[in-house]
Design a protein around this motif. Structure first.
Motif, PDB file in Angstrom:
ATOM      1  N   UNK A  79     -19.864 -24.956 -39.143  1.00 38.25           N
ATOM      2  CA  UNK A  79     -19.789 -26.346 -39.614  1.00 38.25           C
ATOM      3  C   UNK A  79     -18.369 -26.904 -39.514  1.00 38.25           C
ATOM      4  N   UNK A  80     -18.286 -28.172 -39.174  1.00 34.99           N
ATOM      5  CA  UNK A  80     -17.005 -28.867 -39.025  1.00 34.99           C
ATOM      6  C   UNK A  80     -17.111 -30.227 -39.701  1.00 34.99           C
ATOM      7  N   UNK A  81     -16.058 -30.627 -40.439  1.00 31.00           N
ATOM      8  CA  UNK A  81     -15.975 -31.974 -41.000  1.00 31.00           C
ATOM      9  C   UNK A  81     -14.608 -32.547 -40.672  1.00 31.00           C
ATOM     10  N   UNK A  82     -14.481 -33.872 -40.613  1.00 27.39           N
ATOM     11  CA  UNK A  82     -13.163 -34.465 -40.368  1.00 27.39           C
ATOM     12  C   UNK A  82     -12.224 -34.165 -41.531  1.00 27.39           C
TER      13      UNK A  82
ATOM     14  N   UNK B  68     -16.551 -25.785 -44.549  1.00 23.69           N
ATOM     15  CA  UNK B  68     -16.579 -26.118 -43.129  1.00 23.69           C
ATOM     16  C   UNK B  68     -15.159 -26.182 -42.588  1.00 23.69           C
ATOM     17  N   UNK B  69     -14.999 -25.966 -41.305  1.00 19.75           N
ATOM     18  CA  UNK B  69     -13.685 -26.164 -40.694  1.00 19.75           C
ATOM     19  C   UNK B  69     -13.259 -27.611 -40.923  1.00 19.75           C
TER      20      UNK B  69
ATOM     21  N   UNK C  77      -7.435 -29.086 -38.477  1.00 24.48           N
ATOM     22  CA  UNK C  77      -6.348 -30.074 -38.395  1.00 24.48           C
ATOM     23  C   UNK C  77      -5.491 -29.670 -37.211  1.00 24.48           C
ATOM     24  N   UNK C  78      -5.275 -30.565 -36.278  1.00 19.34           N
ATOM     25  CA  UNK C  78      -4.382 -30.269 -35.168  1.00 19.34           C
ATOM     26  C   UNK C  78      -2.972 -30.026 -35.699  1.00 19.34           C
TER      27      UNK C  78
ATOM     28  N   UNK D   3      -9.472 -25.455 -44.978  1.00 17.25           N
ATOM     29  CA  UNK D   3      -9.688 -24.413 -43.970  1.00 17.25           C
ATOM     30  C   UNK D   3      -9.508 -25.009 -42.581  1.00 17.25           C
ATOM     31  N   UNK D   4      -8.516 -24.495 -41.851  1.00 15.15           N
ATOM     32  CA  UNK D   4      -8.236 -24.959 -40.498  1.00 15.15           C
ATOM     33  C   UNK D   4      -8.988 -24.125 -39.468  1.00 15.15           C
TER      34      UNK D   4
END
Length: 349
Positions: free
Chosen positions: A60-63, A332-333, A119-120, A78-79
């Motif tokens: 899972x990924x969220x902004x 989530x990431x 996060x970049x 969590x990155x």
């Protein structure tokens, strides 16, 4: 005598059981660094069985909530893998930063990211402190640390285990403090304790156990937290709670523990060096943590379990132990955890 002299710059101390003239060792007696024959057996059996299986669901990924993170309120984001941005004591702290596409000594081979960093690196808030747990490629990434140092103009402080300072200095990173197990370093009133875990170190074929490994305990007025790095289950978690018990409040030592829950199959090969979710649940109890978040999963395909298996096994282990769901979960990431009552909305965890 030559071996002792050669290693003296790493802080060799014959009175400390984790030190040897050649480097370091686990004091639990566990056989963590396996012989080549075991490695070959594992890889052969995995190939024959077609392991690891494909993930049934993507991680899972969220902004990320970048604007909210500018406030430096207590939180953990969590990155990916073992990289977490923790805000405590007014500091931005980054654990084991790996932003590269691969966890590998080369850019064209080795474990590849399944998802981009949450996060970049260029979008991070200013990083005050970087914590390194050990020197494996999925925890200490050369490109990432060089870019973080350059981004801050050398102001970011790197706290590292014994032996890693020389590696960073060769990369032009000089704001570095090395710590041994149980050493403490303070930054703006925040205490950073480097504590024992059961693991090992190496970046090549001829440097096994030459640098130290460990976990981190961070005590700030607004957040007391723990980061395991890589660890097999051992008595070190209970020892940490006993030794640092003066920091406990309401019977609990930590508000938050970041515990490794991935890269654990097959158990005959991985048990001593990587916890499985059941081990992590026990570590959560041993440490005296109010809340734990599972990390070190869902990012790099390192071992025989599917990328999405650790949270499923965590849920089963949590239920088997009678631990409430809210006590130990995953993010989530890109997701952010904040203590109860913290301002601002939080993503669903």
């Amino acid at each position: 005598m030559l071996a002792v002299a050669a290693f003296a710059h790493h802080g060799f101390d014959a009175a400390k059981p984790q030190h040897t003239p050649e480097g370091f060792r686990n004091v639990t007696g566990a056989q963590v660094a396996k012989p080549l024959s075991w490695l070959l057996r594992w890889r052969w059996e995995a190939w024959r069985a077609g392991l690891p299986p494909a993930a049934r669901q993507p991680t899972p990924v969220v902004p990320p909530q970048l604007e909210l993170l500018q406030a430096r309120q207590p939180s953990a984001t969590w990155i990916g893998h073992a990289t977490v941005l923790v805000q405590s004591g007014g500091l931005n702290i980054l654990t084991d930063p790996v932003f590269s596409e691969r966890a590998s000594p080369v850019g064209f081979a080795g474990p590849r990211r399944s998802q981009p960093p949450g996060i970049a690196l260029a979008d991070l808030p200013p990083i005050d402190v970087v914590l390194i747990s050990h020197n494996h490629y999925d925890h200490l990434d050369q490109t990432s640390v060089v870019q973080l140092n350059a981004r801050s103009g050398g102001r970011t402080l790197f706290l590292v285990p014994l032996g890693i300072k020389a590696f960073l200095e060769r990369e032009g990173i000089t704001h570095v403090v090395e710590l041994d197990w149980w050493d403490v370093h303070r930054v703006q009133g925040v205490e950073f304790h480097f504590v024992p875990v059961q693991h090992w170190s190496a970046r090549g074929l001829d440097d096994r156990m030459e640098t130290l490994w460990g976990g981190w305990c961070v005590f700030a007025p607004d957040l007391r937290w723990y980061f395991s790095g890589d660890a097999g289950y051992s008595r070190h978690f209970a020892d940490t709670r006993e030794r640092l018990g003066a920091h406990a409040r309401d019977g609990l030592l930590f508000d938050l523990a970041l515990l490794s829950i991935g890269a654990y199959e097959p158990r005959w090969f991985m048990r001593e060096q990587h916890m499985d979710p059941a081990d992590a649940v026990q570590a959560h109890r041993d440490l005296g943590a109010r809340r734990s978040i599972g990390v070190h999963w869902g990012t790099f395909e390192l071992t025989d379990e599917a990328l999405d298996q650790p949270p499923l096994d965590l849920a089963a282990a949590r239920q088997a132990s009678g631990l409430p769901e809210e006590a130990f979960g995953v993010l989530p990431i890109g997701g952010t955890w904040r203590p109860a009552g913290a301002p601002g909305p939080a993503p669903k965890q």
